[in-house]
Design an enzyme around this catalytic site. Structure first.
Site, PDB file in Angstrom:
ATOM      1  N   GLN A 104     -18.927 117.878  22.882  1.00 53.36           N
ATOM      2  CA  GLN A 104     -17.524 118.189  23.119  1.00 53.36           C
ATOM      3  C   GLN A 104     -16.774 117.021  23.738  1.00 53.36           C
ATOM      4  OE1 GLN A 104     -17.094 120.966  21.109  1.00 53.36           O
ATOM      5  NE2 GLN A 104     -15.574 121.461  22.630  1.00 53.36           N
ATOM      6  N   GLU A 105     -17.414 116.323  24.657  1.00 48.12           N
ATOM      7  CA  GLU A 105     -16.732 115.247  25.363  1.00 48.12           C
ATOM      8  C   GLU A 105     -16.431 114.052  24.459  1.00 48.12           C
ATOM      9  OE1 GLU A 105     -15.400 115.054  28.234  1.00 48.12           O
ATOM     10  OE2 GLU A 105     -16.125 116.864  29.216  1.00 48.12           O
ATOM     11  N   SER A 106     -17.405 113.616  23.685  1.00 48.76           N
ATOM     12  CA  SER A 106     -17.216 112.364  22.942  1.00 48.76           C
ATOM     13  C   SER A 106     -17.795 112.366  21.543  1.00 48.76           C
ATOM     14  CB  SER A 106     -17.878 111.213  23.710  1.00 48.76           C
ATOM     15  OG  SER A 106     -19.299 111.347  23.670  1.00 48.76           O
ATOM     16  N   TYR A 143     -12.806 125.011  26.397  1.00 46.56           N
ATOM     17  CA  TYR A 143     -13.893 124.080  26.702  1.00 46.56           C
ATOM     18  C   TYR A 143     -15.165 124.840  27.063  1.00 46.56           C
ATOM     19  CZ  TYR A 143     -16.146 120.128  29.179  1.00 46.56           C
ATOM     20  OH  TYR A 143     -17.011 119.152  29.607  1.00 46.56           O
TER      21      TYR A 143
END
Length: 330
Positions: free
Chosen positions: A68-70, A166
């Site tokens: 999810q982050e990168s 998220y």
């Protein structure tokens, strides 16, 4: 760690690459303690080791968070300054970054430092919010996204749409069982055919389910209600199309991305899902690629299910292939 970051991996240059490829290519115990998600081979041992830093963190959860982050891109940088594979803000890295590989440096751009740092930071956050009511792991993830102060202030996940998405997306991805198979060509063809049959169906905010068009809910960000309209919103359409192909998808676009396998630009096939958003944590739209730079989607209130060019919106973030976990294949 930071609020509302916008990762540049999915917009700008990468979005252009995706568009070009599409045009040319036609929880108490919510996750396993073993790594079953597919991750880049060079990061597997790092994630498996760091994923046992504390009881609230597991390898699957850590892998889902990095997705999810990168998207596992070690040089990812957000528009507000978050850096690296785990998207640390510089001030957070300065306070919490560790020398994971023992080379004498704390390098946010080095996954060997950033991945164990992310796990250690998660564990520290878990302690910060351990007395907050609700699911401990959900609160930990919310604090990673919005900060421990916000979680304590609101007594749980803050009422921020990005943070709520998220948490849901990471947990949905982390809970996927092992052994999932991506959609077959036949399933993709079926989903496209089903979506084509829905061309002209009205858009309904919150409308659509595995059985077909349905009345929706209230209200869209601009106040439009679907309660008196039988039809589909964007993710309702994709959910229905793939249900008819034997694959069950979650309800929202962000959750559908988490339940699918990301595809590289050169590997995009008809039937793949096309996602839009300023970051992987703020996906707001999804359509079904049909090849040749086009998709079928339910665009917005006041429209109908229709064909749209892939570049109809400028914030194309990712393409992913729905994954079947024990669902019926046809």
């Amino acid at each position: 760690m930071r609020a509302s970051t916008t990762v540049t991996i999915g917009v700008g240059a990468t979005a252009a690459v995706l568009v070009a490829a599409l045009v040319q290519g036609a929880g108490d115990d919510p996750v396993s303690t073993a790594l079953s998600l597919t991750v880049p081979s060079q990061y597997k041992s790092l994630i498996e080791d760091a994923g046992h830093t504390c009881s609230e963190v597991t390898p699957n959860l850590l892998a889902a968070l990095l997705t999810q982050e990168s998207g596992f891109k070690p040089k990812a940088q957000s528009q507000v300054g978050a850096e690296g594979i785990a998207q640390f803000m510089p001030s957070t890295w300065q306070a919490h970054g560790i020398d994971g590989n023992g080379d004498g440096k704390r390098d946010v751009w080095d996954p060997a430092d950033a991945i164990p740092s992310a796990a250690a930071y998660l564990c520290g956050i878990a302690k910060d919010v351990k007395d907050v009511p609700g699911d401990k792991q959900s609160n930990m993830l919310a604090a990673y996204n919005a900060g421990s102060g916000a979680v304590r202030k609101y007594g749980g996940i803050p009422p921020y749409k990005e943070t709520q998405n998220y948490v849901k997306s990471i947990q949905a991805l982390a809970q996927q069982p092992s052994g999932g198979k991506t959609a077959t060509t036949t399933q993709a063809e079926t989903a496209i055919s089903v979506a084509k049959d829905m061309i002209g169906t009205p858009y309904s905010w919150g409308g659509g389910n595995a059985s077909g068009p349905s009345t929706g809910t209230c209200c869209s960000p601009k106040g439009r209600s679907g309660t008196d309209i039988s039809g589909f919103d964007c993710s309702g359409l994709t959910l229905y199309a793939y249900a008819k192909a034997g694959i069950s998808l979650p309800r929202t676009a962000a959750e559908q991305y988490a339940a699918s396998e990301p595809v590289k630009p050169g590997d995009v096939h008809p039937g793949d899902l096309v996602f839009y958003g300023s970051s992987l944590t703020s996906i707001h739209h999804v359509g079904i690629s049909i090849g040749g730079g086009w998709m079928i989607d339910a665009p917005r209130p006041g429209t109908q299910v229709r064909y749209d060019p892939i570049d109809v919106m400028t914030d194309l973030i990712a393409v992913a292939r729905p994954t079947s976990h024990g669902n019926k294949e046809i």
